[in-house]
Design a protein around this motif. Structure first.
Motif, PDB file in Angstrom:
ATOM      1  N   LEU A   9      26.260  15.636   2.078  1.00 13.08           N
ATOM      2  CA  LEU A   9      25.015  15.835   1.300  1.00 13.08           C
ATOM      3  C   LEU A   9      24.098  15.060   2.035  1.00 13.08           C
ATOM      4  CD1 LEU A   9      26.088  14.688  -2.290  1.00 13.08           C
ATOM      5  CD2 LEU A   9      25.173  16.775  -1.499  1.00 13.08           C
ATOM      6  N   GLU A  10      22.984  15.838   2.097  1.00 12.45           N
ATOM      7  CA  GLU A  10      21.758  15.364   2.803  1.00 12.45           C
ATOM      8  C   GLU A  10      20.926  14.674   1.718  1.00 12.45           C
ATOM      9  OE1 GLU A  10      20.010  17.628   6.702  1.00 12.45           O
ATOM     10  OE2 GLU A  10      20.674  18.851   5.143  1.00 12.45           O
ATOM     11  N   ILE A  11      20.493  13.330   1.832  1.00 11.14           N
ATOM     12  CA  ILE A  11      19.874  12.482   0.964  1.00 11.14           C
ATOM     13  C   ILE A  11      18.729  11.813   1.452  1.00 11.14           C
ATOM     14  CG2 ILE A  11      20.099  10.695  -0.633  1.00 11.14           C
ATOM     15  CD1 ILE A  11      23.251  11.555  -1.063  1.00 11.14           C
ATOM     16  N   VAL A  12      17.793  11.632   0.816  1.00 15.51           N
ATOM     17  CA  VAL A  12      16.477  10.841   1.135  1.00 15.51           C
ATOM     18  C   VAL A  12      16.600   9.611   0.258  1.00 15.51           C
ATOM     19  CG1 VAL A  12      14.240  10.637   1.464  1.00 15.51           C
ATOM     20  CG2 VAL A  12      14.870  12.954   2.014  1.00 15.51           C
ATOM     21  N   LEU A  13      16.460   8.454   0.889  1.00 16.17           N
ATOM     22  CA  LEU A  13      16.165   7.206  -0.059  1.00 16.17           C
ATOM     23  C   LEU A  13      14.817   6.992   0.171  1.00 16.17           C
ATOM     24  CD1 LEU A  13      18.312   5.414  -1.555  1.00 16.17           C
ATOM     25  CD2 LEU A  13      18.383   4.128   0.340  1.00 16.17           C
ATOM     26  N   CYS A  14      14.106   6.723  -0.868  1.00 15.11           N
ATOM     27  CA  CYS A  14      12.598   6.343  -0.917  1.00 15.11           C
ATOM     28  C   CYS A  14      12.617   5.202  -1.635  1.00 15.11           C
ATOM     29  CB  CYS A  14      12.021   7.639  -1.778  1.00 15.11           C
ATOM     30  SG  CYS A  14      10.248   7.504  -1.938  1.00 15.11           S
ATOM     31  N   ASN A  15      11.634   4.262  -1.054  1.00 19.66           N
ATOM     32  CA  ASN A  15      11.287   2.881  -1.531  1.00 19.66           C
ATOM     33  C   ASN A  15       9.980   2.771  -1.808  1.00 19.66           C
ATOM     34  OD1 ASN A  15      10.839   0.358  -1.591  1.00 19.66           O
ATOM     35  ND2 ASN A  15      11.612  -0.347   0.138  1.00 19.66           N
ATOM     36  N   ASP A  16       9.883   2.690  -3.084  1.00 21.29           N
ATOM     37  CA  ASP A  16       8.505   2.737  -3.696  1.00 21.29           C
ATOM     38  C   ASP A  16       8.358   1.364  -4.157  1.00 21.29           C
ATOM     39  OD1 ASP A  16       6.133   2.926  -5.091  1.00 21.29           O
ATOM     40  OD2 ASP A  16       7.357   3.887  -7.094  1.00 21.29           O
ATOM     41  N   GLY A  17       7.783   0.331  -3.425  1.00 18.19           N
ATOM     42  CA  GLY A  17       7.606  -1.134  -3.760  1.00 18.19           C
ATOM     43  C   GLY A  17       8.802  -1.762  -4.323  1.00 18.19           C
ATOM     44  N   GLY A  18      10.008  -1.350  -3.919  1.00 13.71           N
ATOM     45  CA  GLY A  18      11.151  -2.257  -4.382  1.00 13.71           C
ATOM     46  C   GLY A  18      11.974  -1.620  -5.158  1.00 13.71           C
ATOM     47  N   LYS A  19      11.323  -0.460  -5.938  1.00 15.97           N
ATOM     48  CA  LYS A  19      12.194   0.571  -6.823  1.00 15.97           C
ATOM     49  C   LYS A  19      12.600   1.687  -6.030  1.00 15.97           C
ATOM     50  CE  LYS A  19      12.686   2.802 -10.852  1.00 15.97           C
ATOM     51  NZ  LYS A  19      13.890   2.852 -11.056  1.00 15.97           N
ATOM     52  N   PHE A  20      13.882   2.231  -6.102  1.00 21.34           N
ATOM     53  CA  PHE A  20      14.484   3.042  -5.076  1.00 21.34           C
ATOM     54  C   PHE A  20      14.708   4.187  -5.743  1.00 21.34           C
ATOM     55  CE2 PHE A  20      15.183  -0.732  -2.897  1.00 21.34           C
ATOM     56  CZ  PHE A  20      14.982  -0.726  -1.502  1.00 21.34           C
ATOM     57  N   TYR A  21      14.559   5.370  -5.160  1.00 21.20           N
ATOM     58  CA  TYR A  21      14.986   6.732  -5.683  1.00 21.20           C
ATOM     59  C   TYR A  21      15.798   7.532  -4.166  1.00 21.20           C
ATOM     60  CZ  TYR A  21      10.715   5.610  -8.478  1.00 21.20           C
ATOM     61  OH  TYR A  21       9.868   5.208  -9.299  1.00 21.20           O
ATOM     62  N   ALA A  22      16.461   8.423  -5.023  1.00 18.45           N
ATOM     63  CA  ALA A  22      17.462   9.089  -4.177  1.00 18.45           C
ATOM     64  C   ALA A  22      17.306  10.458  -4.604  1.00 18.45           C
ATOM     65  CB  ALA A  22      18.781   8.590  -3.995  1.00 18.45           C
ATOM     66  N   PHE A  23      17.239  11.602  -3.673  1.00 19.19           N
ATOM     67  CA  PHE A  23      17.163  12.974  -3.964  1.00 19.19           C
ATOM     68  C   PHE A  23      17.414  13.799  -2.640  1.00 19.19           C
ATOM     69  CE2 PHE A  23      12.991  11.147  -2.746  1.00 19.19           C
ATOM     70  CZ  PHE A  23      12.448  11.701  -1.719  1.00 19.19           C
ATOM     71  N   GLN A  24      17.758  15.099  -2.885  1.00 18.12           N
ATOM     72  CA  GLN A  24      18.114  15.895  -1.887  1.00 18.12           C
ATOM     73  C   GLN A  24      17.196  15.892  -0.815  1.00 18.12           C
ATOM     74  OE1 GLN A  24      18.022  19.626  -4.268  1.00 18.12           O
ATOM     75  NE2 GLN A  24      16.664  20.464  -2.640  1.00 18.12           N
TER      76      GLN A  24
END
Ligand code: FES
Length: 112
Positions: A9-24
């Motif tokens: 799975l190719e995933i992106v981890l996104c850091n929004d000021g310490g809040k993390f999101y993961a999505f395709q």
């Protein structure tokens, strides 16, 4: 944003000021790698046609944003450009798959 591959799975981890999101990683429009786009808070913009997605839900928030050049289209290419523009109106934009993220002891866990 940081891209990674886990069990295919190719995933992106996104850091929004310490809040993390993961999505395709792949855009719900035409598969561009979203980690090469931009993130402004939880809003992720695709590098190819600028569709915006909510990183927290995966929802597509916009349509494509065509880029226009100052240069006129050469007459010999006008038909091709018109065809591409017509074709693009039939390409659907799909929401992104998202993954639950938790941070424990400084480690980030993504539920795939
Ligand atoms: S590939 Fe992402 S907006 Fe077209």
């Amino acid at each position: 944003m940081k891209a990674c591959e886990v069990e295919g799975l190719e995933i992106v981890l996104c850091n929004d000021g310490g809040k993390f999101y993961a999505f395709q990683r792949r855009c719900g429009h035409m598969n561009a790698p979203l980690d090469m786009g931009t993130a402004n808070g939880y809003i992720v913009t695709c590098p190819l046609h600028s569709v915006q997605f909510d990183a927290s839900t995966g929802k597509a928030l916009s349509g494509i944003v065509p880029s226009y050049s100052e240069e006129p289209v050469p007459k010999s290419m006008a038909g091709s450009f018109a065809w591409l523009a017509q074709l693009m109106t039939h390409v659907k934009i799909h929401d992104l798959r998202t993954f639950a993220v938790k941070v424990e002891d400084g480690k980030i866990f993504v539920d795939i």
